[in-house]
Design an enzyme around this catalytic site. Structure first.
Site, PDB file in Angstrom:
ATOM      1  N   HIS A  34       0.837  -1.200   0.000  1.00  0.00           N
ATOM      2  CA  HIS A  34       0.000   0.000   0.000  1.00  0.00           C
ATOM      3  C   HIS A  34       0.873   1.251   0.000  1.00  0.00           C
ATOM      4  O   HIS A  34       1.539   1.558   0.990  1.00  0.00           O
ATOM      5  CB  HIS A  34      -0.911  -0.010   1.233  1.00  0.00           C
ATOM      6  CG  HIS A  34      -1.842   1.158   1.297  1.00  0.00           C
ATOM      7  ND1 HIS A  34      -2.197   1.776   2.471  1.00  0.00           N
ATOM      8  CD2 HIS A  34      -2.487   1.839   0.316  1.00  0.00           C
ATOM      9  CE1 HIS A  34      -3.027   2.779   2.222  1.00  0.00           C
ATOM     10  NE2 HIS A  34      -3.207   2.834   0.915  1.00  0.00           N
ATOM     11  N   ASN A  44      -4.120   4.810   7.545  1.00  0.00           N
ATOM     12  CA  ASN A  44      -5.467   5.359   7.374  1.00  0.00           C
ATOM     13  C   ASN A  44      -6.314   5.170   8.620  1.00  0.00           C
ATOM     14  O   ASN A  44      -7.190   5.979   8.917  1.00  0.00           O
ATOM     15  CB  ASN A  44      -6.158   4.743   6.159  1.00  0.00           C
ATOM     16  CG  ASN A  44      -5.677   5.350   4.859  1.00  0.00           C
ATOM     17  OD1 ASN A  44      -5.211   6.479   4.828  1.00  0.00           O
ATOM     18  ND2 ASN A  44      -5.790   4.603   3.777  1.00  0.00           N
ATOM     19  N   ASN A  65      -0.008   8.717  -1.330  1.00  0.00           N
ATOM     20  CA  ASN A  65       0.108   9.851  -2.253  1.00  0.00           C
ATOM     21  C   ASN A  65       0.661  11.075  -1.553  1.00  0.00           C
ATOM     22  O   ASN A  65       0.272  11.356  -0.417  1.00  0.00           O
ATOM     23  CB  ASN A  65      -1.274  10.188  -2.847  1.00  0.00           C
ATOM     24  CG  ASN A  65      -1.563   9.363  -4.076  1.00  0.00           C
ATOM     25  OD1 ASN A  65      -0.683   9.121  -4.880  1.00  0.00           O
ATOM     26  ND2 ASN A  65      -2.802   8.936  -4.221  1.00  0.00           N
TER      27      ASN A  65
END
Length: 203
Positions: free
Chosen positions: A7, A57, A10
């Site tokens: 993963h 996240n 950005n």
């Protein structure tokens, strides 16, 4: 046994961290191969277990959500962002949401809301419905020109004394939960994930 998640974050060219995600059946040699692969790409691999939001996240979303709840409660976006940057974050959570993309943030938020029985900020869902997706569409919580957020001057506003705590503590609480649940092996790896993927203040 050969399935491993890799993963990236950005912007991929700037953020050095990648999460190497092991499923319940991933063979140790497969995970090690993925770690070596990440290092060949000159990335910092963060091994973690498969769980909603993985590590980064999972800890970032409560921080962003709390910022959006504060915004919905009447605190100006620029004031919220300034509280975060004064703490030591490289960018405020409202601007970060615009940069990531409101549609991406909403998708991640929905996954975590379902997993952990949490609510999603209404403002986020409303702007996505209006196709205001942040920097990539030219407007989100801020208007964007030449890749930069146009932040309106905030009227005089009494900044709540607990605003920084309100933003940062949900992230810390979620980090502790990740550690307790074994999503990440130890606190040093957790710190690395927070610093190198979210820009969390290194101090």
């Amino acid at each position: 046994g050969r399935l491993v998640g890799v993963h990236f974050f950005n912007p991929v060219s700037q953020l050095p961290l990648v999460e190497i995600v092991e499923g319940s059946s991933t063979a140790p040699q497969a995970a090690q191969a993925a770690l070596r692969f990440a290092r060949k790409l000159d990335k910092l691999p963060l091994p973690c277990k498969n769980a909603p939001g993985f590590v980064v996240n999972r800890i970032l979303t409560p921080y962003v959500n709390e910022a959006l709840f504060a915004l919905e409660g009447g605190i100006p976006a620029a004031v919220i962002d300034r509280a975060a940057t004064d703490f030591g974050m490289p960018m405020g959570p409202i601007e970060l949401t615009d940069v990531v993309g409101l549609d991406v943030s909403l998708h991640v938020g929905r996954v975590l809301a379902q997993a952990f029985k949490r609510r999603i900020p209404e403002s986020l869902a409303t702007l996505v419905e209006q196709k205001k997706l942040g920097r990539k569409s030219g407007e989100g919580f801020y208007r964007w020109e030449d890749g930069k957020a146009v932040k309106p001057a905030s009227p005089p506003f009494a900044v709540p004394e607990d605003l920084q705590d309100r933003l940062i503590l949900p992230m810390l609480n979620e980090a502790v939960a990740c550690l307790r649940e074994g999503v990440v092996a130890d606190a040093d790896l957790l710190d690395a994930g927070a610093i190198f993927a979210t820009g969390f203040a290194p101090f």
